[in-house]
Design an enzyme around this catalytic site. Structure first.
Site, PDB file in Angstrom:
ATOM      1  N   ASP A  15       0.867  -1.174   0.000  1.00  0.00           N
ATOM      2  CA  ASP A  15       0.000   0.000   0.000  1.00  0.00           C
ATOM      3  C   ASP A  15       0.904   1.223   0.000  1.00  0.00           C
ATOM      4  O   ASP A  15       1.732   1.393   0.906  1.00  0.00           O
ATOM      5  CB  ASP A  15      -0.882  -0.051   1.256  1.00  0.00           C
ATOM      6  CG  ASP A  15      -1.939   1.036   1.262  1.00  0.00           C
ATOM      7  OD1 ASP A  15      -1.619   2.196   0.901  1.00  0.00           O
ATOM      8  OD2 ASP A  15      -3.087   0.743   1.643  1.00  0.00           O
TER       9      ASP A  15
ATOM     10  N   GLU B 198      -5.651   3.115 -19.002  1.00  0.00           N
ATOM     11  CA  GLU B 198      -6.084   4.225 -19.862  1.00  0.00           C
ATOM     12  C   GLU B 198      -6.599   3.682 -21.197  1.00  0.00           C
ATOM     13  O   GLU B 198      -7.623   4.146 -21.709  1.00  0.00           O
ATOM     14  CB  GLU B 198      -4.868   5.132 -20.084  1.00  0.00           C
ATOM     15  CG  GLU B 198      -5.078   6.319 -20.978  1.00  0.00           C
ATOM     16  CD  GLU B 198      -3.774   7.118 -21.135  1.00  0.00           C
ATOM     17  OE1 GLU B 198      -2.735   6.759 -20.530  1.00  0.00           O
ATOM     18  OE2 GLU B 198      -3.804   8.119 -21.874  1.00  0.00           O
TER      19      GLU B 198
ATOM     20  N   THR C 268      -1.083   4.257 -20.377  1.00  0.00           N
ATOM     21  CA  THR C 268      -1.104   3.108 -19.470  1.00  0.00           C
ATOM     22  C   THR C 268      -2.127   2.069 -19.946  1.00  0.00           C
ATOM     23  O   THR C 268      -3.007   2.358 -20.762  1.00  0.00           O
ATOM     24  CB  THR C 268      -1.461   3.524 -18.028  1.00  0.00           C
ATOM     25  OG1 THR C 268      -2.864   3.778 -17.961  1.00  0.00           O
ATOM     26  CG2 THR C 268      -0.680   4.749 -17.584  1.00  0.00           C
ATOM     27  N   ARG C 269      -2.019   0.894 -19.366  1.00  0.00           N
ATOM     28  CA  ARG C 269      -2.901  -0.201 -19.763  1.00  0.00           C
ATOM     29  C   ARG C 269      -4.358   0.127 -19.411  1.00  0.00           C
ATOM     30  O   ARG C 269      -5.274  -0.087 -20.196  1.00  0.00           O
ATOM     31  CB  ARG C 269      -2.469  -1.474 -19.026  1.00  0.00           C
ATOM     32  CG  ARG C 269      -3.090  -2.726 -19.595  1.00  0.00           C
ATOM     33  CD  ARG C 269      -2.950  -3.890 -18.647  1.00  0.00           C
ATOM     34  NE  ARG C 269      -1.614  -4.460 -18.621  1.00  0.00           N
ATOM     35  CZ  ARG C 269      -1.298  -5.549 -17.927  1.00  0.00           C
ATOM     36  NH1 ARG C 269      -2.232  -6.169 -17.209  1.00  0.00           N
ATOM     37  NH2 ARG C 269      -0.093  -6.016 -17.934  1.00  0.00           N
TER      38      ARG C 269
ATOM     39  N   ASP D 101      -9.926   9.032 -16.002  1.00  0.00           N
ATOM     40  CA  ASP D 101     -10.938   9.223 -17.038  1.00  0.00           C
ATOM     41  C   ASP D 101     -12.339   9.200 -16.413  1.00  0.00           C
ATOM     42  O   ASP D 101     -13.319   8.858 -17.065  1.00  0.00           O
ATOM     43  CB  ASP D 101     -10.790   8.210 -18.196  1.00  0.00           C
ATOM     44  CG  ASP D 101     -10.774   6.766 -17.728  1.00  0.00           C
ATOM     45  OD1 ASP D 101     -11.009   6.507 -16.528  1.00  0.00           O
ATOM     46  OD2 ASP D 101     -10.537   5.875 -18.569  1.00  0.00           O
TER      47      ASP D 101
ATOM     48  N   ASP E 174      -8.054   3.703  -8.877  1.00  0.00           N
ATOM     49  CA  ASP E 174      -9.408   3.146  -8.759  1.00  0.00           C
ATOM     50  C   ASP E 174     -10.373   4.302  -8.479  1.00  0.00           C
ATOM     51  O   ASP E 174     -10.179   5.057  -7.532  1.00  0.00           O
ATOM     52  CB  ASP E 174      -9.464   2.138  -7.606  1.00  0.00           C
ATOM     53  CG  ASP E 174      -8.577   0.933  -7.882  1.00  0.00           C
ATOM     54  OD1 ASP E 174      -8.866   0.198  -8.835  1.00  0.00           O
ATOM     55  OD2 ASP E 174      -7.576   0.753  -7.161  1.00  0.00           O
TER      56      ASP E 174
HETATM   57  C1  SAM Z   1      -7.333   1.279 -12.086  1.00  0.00           C
HETATM   58  S1  SAM Z   1      -5.777   0.634 -11.747  1.00  0.00           S
HETATM   59  C2  SAM Z   1      -4.649   1.593 -12.779  1.00  0.00           C
HETATM   60  C3  SAM Z   1      -3.324   0.944 -12.921  1.00  0.00           C
HETATM   61  C4  SAM Z   1      -2.284   1.726 -13.739  1.00  0.00           C
HETATM   62  N1  SAM Z   1      -1.902   2.961 -13.097  1.00  0.00           N
HETATM   63  C5  SAM Z   1      -2.785   1.986 -15.123  1.00  0.00           C
HETATM   64  O1  SAM Z   1      -3.136   3.131 -15.417  1.00  0.00           O
HETATM   65  O2  SAM Z   1      -2.846   1.021 -15.929  1.00  0.00           O
HETATM   66  C6  SAM Z   1      -5.422   1.309 -10.132  1.00  0.00           C
HETATM   67  C7  SAM Z   1      -4.327   0.573  -9.441  1.00  0.00           C
HETATM   68  O3  SAM Z   1      -4.028   1.207  -8.203  1.00  0.00           O
HETATM   69  C8  SAM Z   1      -3.720   0.198  -7.276  1.00  0.00           C
HETATM   70  N2  SAM Z   1      -3.895   0.748  -5.906  1.00  0.00           N
HETATM   71  C9  SAM Z   1      -5.048   1.006  -5.274  1.00  0.00           C
HETATM   72  N3  SAM Z   1      -4.814   1.462  -4.025  1.00  0.00           N
HETATM   73  C10 SAM Z   1      -3.468   1.499  -3.888  1.00  0.00           C
HETATM   74  C11 SAM Z   1      -2.612   1.870  -2.820  1.00  0.00           C
HETATM   75  N4  SAM Z   1      -3.108   2.279  -1.632  1.00  0.00           N
HETATM   76  N5  SAM Z   1      -1.283   1.798  -3.004  1.00  0.00           N
HETATM   77  C12 SAM Z   1      -0.776   1.386  -4.191  1.00  0.00           C
HETATM   78  N6  SAM Z   1      -1.541   1.024  -5.241  1.00  0.00           N
HETATM   79  C13 SAM Z   1      -2.868   1.068  -5.085  1.00  0.00           C
HETATM   80  C14 SAM Z   1      -4.696  -0.919  -7.620  1.00  0.00           C
HETATM   81  O4  SAM Z   1      -4.307  -2.197  -7.139  1.00  0.00           O
HETATM   82  C15 SAM Z   1      -4.688  -0.858  -9.136  1.00  0.00           C
HETATM   83  O5  SAM Z   1      -3.740  -1.722  -9.720  1.00  0.00           O
END
Ligand code: SAM
Length: 228
Positions: A112, A211, A208-209, A170, A134
């Site tokens: 985290d 995106e 990013t993936r 987005d 997220d």
């Molecule tokens: C919607 S995904 C986007 C991933 C990447 N940044 C992309 O644009 O492809 C959000 C990511 O944030 C991670 N995440 C959520 N809370 C987090 C935290 N407290 N610390 C680190 N990562 C976190 C999730 O596990 C997830 O893989």
């Protein structure tokens, strides 16, 4: 690397699953072979102890599959990029990019980012990236969003004067949520070279993936802030 990432005491989970599916053989082998060697130390640590000649230190929060992190690291070997991501399959994917591109300037922690942030010294970072976090779109889940006033205070503490925070989403309401909170904090300002249009990707952005999936309700919005 923990399979259940530590959260800061009292913090709500800001992420969904930490493990989606069984790791492929190569992913599992990479975790065994590489994960420990690219992880960050336990407890408080100075990132420059990991790469004393680093020109800049960047932190990517929630790197997903690690494409952006690896791409930026490959562009500039003088950087040190620390990536934090609780999702094990994402960590395995990032390790694959590190191995395929023979990157030596990336450190990866399955955890985290709020817990890792608390272990870094003041002014340790030049840049922080939070790309397509997220969205937690339902009102009752807004408290799970990674962007909260308290966390922004931590991020400002970590940045050097003039250091930058990049946020992209987005989801229109999350862009507004973030802009309001960041500017109200008084800890960040807009950069002088800011694009007129929030939808113009910054020149150094790598897609990013997440995106690419276009799951949100608007075109991607990019917010770059400078530590005031
Ligand atoms: C919607 S995904 C986007 C991933 C990447 N940044 C992309 O644009 O492809 C959000 C990511 O944030 C991670 N995440 C959520 N809370 C987090 C935290 N407290 N610390 C680190 N990562 C976190 C999730 O596990 C997830 O893989």
């Amino acid at each position: 690397m923990p399979i259940t990432p530590q959260q800061p005491h009292g913090a709500l989970r800001s992420y969904g699953r930490v493990k989606a599916r069984v790791l492929k053989t190569r992913q599992a082998a990479l975790i065994d072979k590489l994960a420990a060697s690219v992880d960050i130390p336990e407890g408080p640590f100075d990132p420059l102890s990991l790469k004393p000649d680093a020109r800049e230190v960047w932190l990517e929060i929630g790197f997903g599959g690690g494409e952006h992190m690896a791409g930026q690291a490959a562009r500039d070997p003088d950087l040190l990029i620390i990536g934090v991501e609780p999702f094990l399959n994402g960590v395995a994917s990032a390790l694959r990019h590190i191995e395929d591109q023979a990157l030596t300037n990336v450190r990866v922690n399955q955890g985290d980012a709020r817990e890792v942030a608390a272990r870094l010294p003041n002014g340790a970072l030049d840049r922080i990236f939070i790309l397509f976090p997220d969205p937690w779109p339902k009102s009752r889940h807004h408290k799970r969003r990674i962007i909260q006033t308290e966390f922004l205070t931590d991020l400002a503490r970590l940045l050097k004067p003039g250091g930058r925070l990049r946020f992209a989403t987005d989801w229109a309401a999350y862009a507004d949520w973030t802009e309001e909170r960041v500017l109200a904090s008084g800890l960040f300002a807009w950069p002088a070279d800011r694009a007129e249009d929030r939808r113009v990707p910054p020149a150094d952005h790598l897609t990013t993936r997440y995106e690419e999936k276009k799951l949100g309700d608007c075109a991607p919005v990019f917010l770059d802030f400078v530590k005031a």
